[in-house]
Design a protein around this motif. Structure first.
Motif, short mmCIF file in Angstrom:
data_model
loop_
_atom_site.label_atom_id
_atom_site.label_comp_id
_atom_site.label_asym_id
_atom_site.label_seq_id
_atom_site.Cartn_x
_atom_site.Cartn_y
_atom_site.Cartn_z
N ILE A 239 0.84 -1.18 -0.04
CA ILE A 239 0.35 0.07 0.06
C ILE A 239 0.80 0.95 0.26
O ILE A 239 1.13 1.55 1.11
CB ILE A 239 -0.96 0.30 1.68
CG1 ILE A 239 -1.79 -1.22 1.40
CG2 ILE A 239 -1.65 0.68 1.48
CD1 ILE A 239 -2.77 -1.19 2.62
N SER A 240 0.37 2.11 -0.94
CA SER A 240 1.51 3.52 -1.31
C SER A 240 1.06 4.51 0.36
O SER A 240 -0.19 4.55 0.40
CB SER A 240 1.22 4.01 -2.34
OG SER A 240 1.29 3.05 -3.65
N ASN A 241 1.30 5.25 0.24
CA ASN A 241 1.99 6.08 1.88
C ASN A 241 0.78 6.68 1.32
O ASN A 241 -0.08 6.86 2.46
CB ASN A 241 2.63 7.40 1.97
CG ASN A 241 4.52 6.85 2.60
OD1 ASN A 241 4.38 5.79 3.18
ND2 ASN A 241 5.09 6.93 1.58
N GLY A 242 -0.24 7.39 0.21
CA GLY A 242 -1.05 7.82 -0.29
C GLY A 242 -0.88 10.09 0.28
O GLY A 242 -0.02 10.51 -0.67
N ILE A 243 -2.35 10.68 0.18
CA ILE A 243 -2.22 12.07 0.00
C ILE A 243 -1.99 12.59 1.13
O ILE A 243 -1.50 12.09 2.44
CB ILE A 243 -3.78 11.91 -0.59
CG1 ILE A 243 -4.12 11.44 -1.49
CG2 ILE A 243 -4.23 13.69 -0.95
CD1 ILE A 243 -5.73 10.45 -2.52
N THR A 244 -1.26 13.93 0.80
CA THR A 244 -0.85 14.98 1.90
C THR A 244 -1.59 16.46 1.40
O THR A 244 -2.49 16.54 0.85
CB THR A 244 0.14 14.81 1.57
OG1 THR A 244 0.83 15.13 0.46
CG2 THR A 244 1.09 13.05 1.21
N GLY A 245 -1.29 16.78 2.55
CA GLY A 245 -1.74 18.12 2.15
C GLY A 245 -0.96 18.96 1.35
O GLY A 245 0.31 18.41 1.02
N ALA A 246 -1.08 20.02 1.00
CA ALA A 246 -0.29 20.74 -0.41
C ALA A 246 1.24 21.17 0.42
O ALA A 246 1.86 21.39 0.63
CB ALA A 246 -0.71 21.74 -0.60
N PRO A 247 2.22 20.66 -0.06
CA PRO A 247 3.90 20.54 -0.22
C PRO A 247 4.15 22.08 0.26
O PRO A 247 5.29 22.03 1.82
CB PRO A 247 4.64 20.30 -1.00
CG PRO A 247 3.65 19.59 -1.24
CD PRO A 247 2.30 19.69 -1.81
N GLY B 186 -4.75 21.91 2.24
CA GLY B 186 -4.44 21.83 0.55
C GLY B 186 -4.37 20.24 0.67
O GLY B 186 -4.96 19.77 2.03
N ILE B 187 -4.41 20.13 -0.45
CA ILE B 187 -3.56 18.24 -0.79
C ILE B 187 -3.24 18.06 -2.26
O ILE B 187 -2.89 19.24 -2.59
CB ILE B 187 -5.47 17.56 -0.91
CG1 ILE B 187 -5.36 16.72 -1.17
CG2 ILE B 187 -6.05 18.73 -2.56
CD1 ILE B 187 -6.48 15.91 -1.80
N ALA B 188 -2.04 16.98 -2.25
CA ALA B 188 -1.66 16.96 -2.90
C ALA B 188 -0.95 15.09 -3.45
O ALA B 188 -1.60 14.54 -2.11
CB ALA B 188 -0.36 17.44 -3.13
N PHE B 189 -0.46 15.16 -4.17
CA PHE B 189 -0.32 13.56 -4.61
C PHE B 189 0.15 13.54 -5.42
O PHE B 189 0.68 14.00 -6.63
CB PHE B 189 -1.21 12.45 -5.22
CG PHE B 189 -1.28 11.09 -5.20
CD1 PHE B 189 -0.68 10.98 -6.59
CD2 PHE B 189 -0.61 10.63 -3.82
CE1 PHE B 189 -0.44 9.49 -6.49
CE2 PHE B 189 -0.55 9.16 -4.09
CZ PHE B 189 -0.30 8.68 -4.99
N ALA B 190 1.80 12.99 -5.06
CA ALA B 190 2.80 13.22 -6.54
C ALA B 190 2.99 14.44 -6.99
O ALA B 190 3.08 14.57 -8.72
CB ALA B 190 2.98 11.85 -7.70
#
Length: 612
Positions: A555-563, A570-574
Motif C-alpha cells: 500500500i502506497s503512503n497516500g495523499i497529503t496536504g499541499a507541500p 490543501g491536498i496533493a499527490f505525487a
C-alpha cells in the motif's frame, strides 16, 4: 528512499520558486469517487460525487440522480444528496453523496450519475460478504513474504561506535525504496515513533488469532503463521546479550559508500548515532508483545520457526524486565510519553496472557491508568505531561488497540469500565472532529500542534493531514496506515463498548460508516481516484524512482496536504520532483500491517469480541 538524502530545505526553496504543486485534483466537470475494490454486502456503500460545472437551477430541489448498474444493467436509482460547501481542496466544486447501501445482492456494480446534461460512471466495485478480507487477504499476507530481507551480509553487521559484530539477518525491508530494517525510526523527534518490524510480526500473529478458521478456509493459515514466526526469529536475533533490542539496521537509504550498521539516526541526512538501544516507544515494547504472542502461536499450532516457542517467551520476559529498568535511559529526551504507555500496555498484556503472572497484570494496569490519564475532557489524548496533542501518521488507532487488548485480561469490573469509557470517549471525539467542518469524504481529521527547531509553533490546531512543520524536521507523508489503524480501532473499540449484534462489523452504524470510509479512501474513494493498494482497483499510483519497487499487496503512503503548507492544508499527490515522490507513492510495511488487521477484524461475526 534516496529522497531523504536530499536536503528538505533545498526542495522547499525550489518548490516556492515555482515547481509544480498539485493543489487539488485535476478533473472533468463531473466525477464519481468510489471504492474500486470491494464493499460489504450488508454494509455502507457511499460514493462521493464531485461537480465543477456551472451552478444549476435545481428542479424540485433535486440536484441530480444516480443509477446503480449491475453488470451493466440498470437497477436501483436515487437522488444525489447535496453536501455542505467545501473549498479547502480546491475552489469551485460542489459535492454530493450517492448512498446505495440498499444494494444487498452480491455482484459487480457501477454508479452512473447525472447532473444537468452531464453524466459520469464510476469504476466497478464488487459487493460481497466479508468483502475486504475475501478480496485482499491473500495479497496482504503474501506481500510480507515478497518483502523479506534475505541478503547474507546481515549475518555480520557492526554495531555503530563499537567493534561488536552481530547477526541481524532476516526481517522485512521497510519500504519499496528502503532496504533498512527498523523496529522504529524518528526516535530523535520523540513523538513520531511508528511501530514497524515488531508491529508487523505482532499483527500477523494477531490476525491469525482473531480468525484462524477464516485463514484456514482461504488456504492462508500455514503461510500466515510462518510469516509471523519469520518475524519472531528476526526479533530474537535483534535481542542483545544485555537485554535491549537493536533498533535499526541502516545504511543511510543506500547512500553510496555508507556502511550498513546497527545504529540510530537523526534527521534527513541520516546521521548515525550510538542510540541504538530500542526504548519501549522505539519498537522495544512491541517486540516483547510480538515474541510473547508468537510463542503461543507456535506452541498451539505446532509450527516452528528457527527458534523455539520457549525461546521466544524467554526473550520476551528478559527484554520486558530490561525495559522496565532502563526505558527512561533509552528514550531520547529522558521522558516517557503516550507511545511508551500504549506499547508497554500491549507488552504487559501479552506477557500476562502467556504466563498468568500477577506482576504483568500489575504492569498492564499501571500503563492503562497512565494512558487513561492522558485523555482530555474534550476526548483527545495528550502526548506528554503538558498539552501537546497526540497525533500520529501511522498509529493513531494504537491507544484503542492497546486498551482493547487489556480489556481481555482485566478481571476487575471497575478497571475494565474505566478503560471502556476512555475508548468510547476517544472514538466519539474522533467522530465529532470529523463532523466539525465540511468533510465530503468523512476523512479522519486530527488535532495537532506544529513545532520547529524543538519549540512549539502557534497553538493547537485541527486539520485533515499531518502538519509539515513538526519535531522531525522533515518527515511527513501519506497516511494510509493511520486510516487503517482508525478503522481497526472503530471496529474493536465499538465491539468493546457498544456491541451491536446483527449490525455491520458488530458496531454502531456511525462507527461502521467511519471504519468503511477510511478503507474506501485507500481503495479509490478519494479525489485522485487512486486505489493505493497495488494490484487492486482501476487505477494504482505511478512509478517513481524514489519510491522503489511496487509489490502486489503493498500500500502506497497516500495523499497529503499541499507541500508548501506548514500545517498540511490543501491536498496533493505525487507533486514532485521525483526524489520527493516517495512521500506519496512508496509502499511501507505498517500500511499493510494495519490493513490486514482491519480486514480480519471486519470479517468477525457481528457482536463477536476480538479473539486474544
Amino acid at each position: 528512499m534516496l529522497a531523504k538524502k536530499k536536503r528538505f530545505v533545498a526542495w522547499m526553496g525550489a518548490l516556492m520558486a515555482g515547481s509544480a504543486l498539485a493543489g487539488g485534483a485535476v478533473a472533468d466537470e463531473l466525477k464519481v469517487h468510489l471504492n474500486q475494490v470491494a464493499l460489504e454486502r450488508d454494509g455502507p456503500k457511499v460514493a462521493v460525487v464531485e461537480y465543477s460545472g456551472p451552478a444549476l437551477a435545481l428542479k424540485d430541489g433535486a440536484p441530480g440522480a444516480f443509477t446503480v448498474l449491475k453488470d451493466g444493467a440498470p437497477g436501483l436509482t436515487g437522488a444525489l444528496t447535496p453536501l455542505p460547501a467545501f473549498g479547502e481542496w480546491g475552489a469551485g466544486k460542489q459535492y454530493y453523496q450517492a448512498d446505495f447501501s440498499g444494494v444487498e445482492t452480491e455482484g459487480t456494480y457501477q454508479l452512473k450519475v447525472a447532473i444537468g446534461g452531464d453524466t459520469a460512471t464510476s469504476a466497478p466495485v464488487k459487493v460481497i460478504d466479508d468483502a475486504l478480507f475475501v478480496t485482499t487477504a491473500s495479497a496482504l499476507v503474501r506481500y510480507f513474504k515478497l518483502s523479506r530481507h534475505t541478503k547474507p551480509a546481515d549475518h555480520q553487521i557492526r554495531v555503530y561506535g563499537t567493534k561488536r559484530v552481530v547477526d541481524v539477518w532476516g526481517g522485512w525491508k521497510d519500504a519499496g525504496g528502503d532496504n533498512g530494517k527498523y523496529l522504529s525510526h524518528l526516535s530523535y523527534a520523540n513523538f513520531f515513533n511508528p511501530q514497524q518490524t515488531s508491529f508487523t510480526a505482532w499483527s500477523l500473529a494477531k490476525a491469525h488469532d482473531m480468525a484462524p478458521e477464516r485463514f484456514r478456509k482461504a488456504g492462508l493459515e500455514q503461510q500466515l503463521i510462518e510469516e509471523a514466526l519469520w518475524g519472531a526469529d528476526y526479533l530474537h536475533r535483534l535481542l542483545s546479550p544485555e537485554g535491549y533490542f537493536y533498533m535499526t539496521v541502516f545504511d543511510r537509504w543506500a547512500t553510496p559508500g555508507a556502511e550498513r550498521v546497527v545504529t540510530g539516526y537523526v534527521g534527513v541526512e541520516g546521521v548515525y548515532t550510538k542510540d541504538y538501544q530500542a526504548a519501549a516507544r522505539e519498537g522495544g515494547a512491541v517486540a516483547v508483545a510480538a515474541l510473547a504472542r508468537a510463542a503461543r502461536l507456535s506452541k498451539a499450532s505446532g509450527v516452528k520457526g528457527v527458534f523455539s516457542d520457549e525461546q521466544y517467551e524467554a526473550d520476551a520476559e528478559r527484554a520486558f524486565a530490561h525495559l522496565q529498568a532502563n526505558n527512561r535511559r533509552y528514550v531520547d529526551d529522558g521522558h516517557e510519553n503516550i507511545i511508551d504507555d500504549y506499547t508497554l500496555l500491549l507488552a504487559a498484556t501479552e506477557l500476562f496472557r502467556s504466563t498468568g503472572r500477577p506482576t504483568y497484570l500489575d504492569a498492564a494496569r499501571r500503563r492503562a491508568k497512565a494512558l487513561e490519564g492522558r485523555l482530555t475532557p474534550e476526548g483527545w489524548f495528550r502526548s506528554d505531561d503538558g498539552d501537546r496533542p497526540f497525533y500520529h501518521g501511522a498509529d493513531a488507532g494504537f491507544p484503542v488497540l492497546a486498551l482493547g487488548e487489556y480489556l481481555d485480561i482485566e478481571p476487575d469490573a471497575a478497571r475494565a469500565a474505566s478503560a471502556r469509557a476512555v475508548i468510547a470517549k476517544s472514538l466519539a471525539a474522533q467522530l465529532a472532529l470529523n463532523a466539525k467542518v465540511a468533510n465530503p469524504y468523512d476523512y479522519p481529521r486530527q488535532t495537532f500542534r506544529m513545532s520547529k527547531a524543538g519549540k512549539p509553533v502557534g497553538g493547537r490546531q485541527e486539520g485533515f493531514f499531518m502538519p509539515h512543520v513538526n519535531e522531525t524536521g522533515y518527515w511527513w507523508q501519506g497516511e494510509s496506515a493511520r486510516l487503517a489503524s482508525l478503522s481497526y480501532a472503530a471496529v474493536i473499540g465499538g465491539r468493546a463498548t457498544d456491541p451491536r449484534a446483527g449490525g455491520t462489523f458488530g458496531v454502531a452504524p456511525d462507527l461502521a460508516t467511519f471504519a468503511q470510509a477510511n478503507i474506501d479512501w485507500t481503495l479509490g474513494r478519494n479525489p485522485y481516484d487512486l486505489s493505493l493498494l497495488y494490484g487492486f482497483g482501476a487505477k494504482n499510483p505511478p512509478h517513481a524512482d524514489s519510491a522503489g519497487d511496487m509489490v502486489v499487496g503493498g500500500i502506497s503512503n497516500g495523499i497529503t496536504g499541499a507541500p508548501d503548507s506548514d500545517s498540511g492544508r490543501g491536498i496533493a499527490f505525487a507533486a514532485g520532483p521525483d526524489e520527493q515522490n516517495w512521500r506519496w507513492i512508496e509502499q511501507w510495511i505498517p500500511h499493510t500491517s494495519w490493513m490486514l488487521l482491519a480486514a480480519t477484524a471486519m470479517t468477525q461475526p457481528a457482536g463477536a469480541a476480538p479473539a486474544n
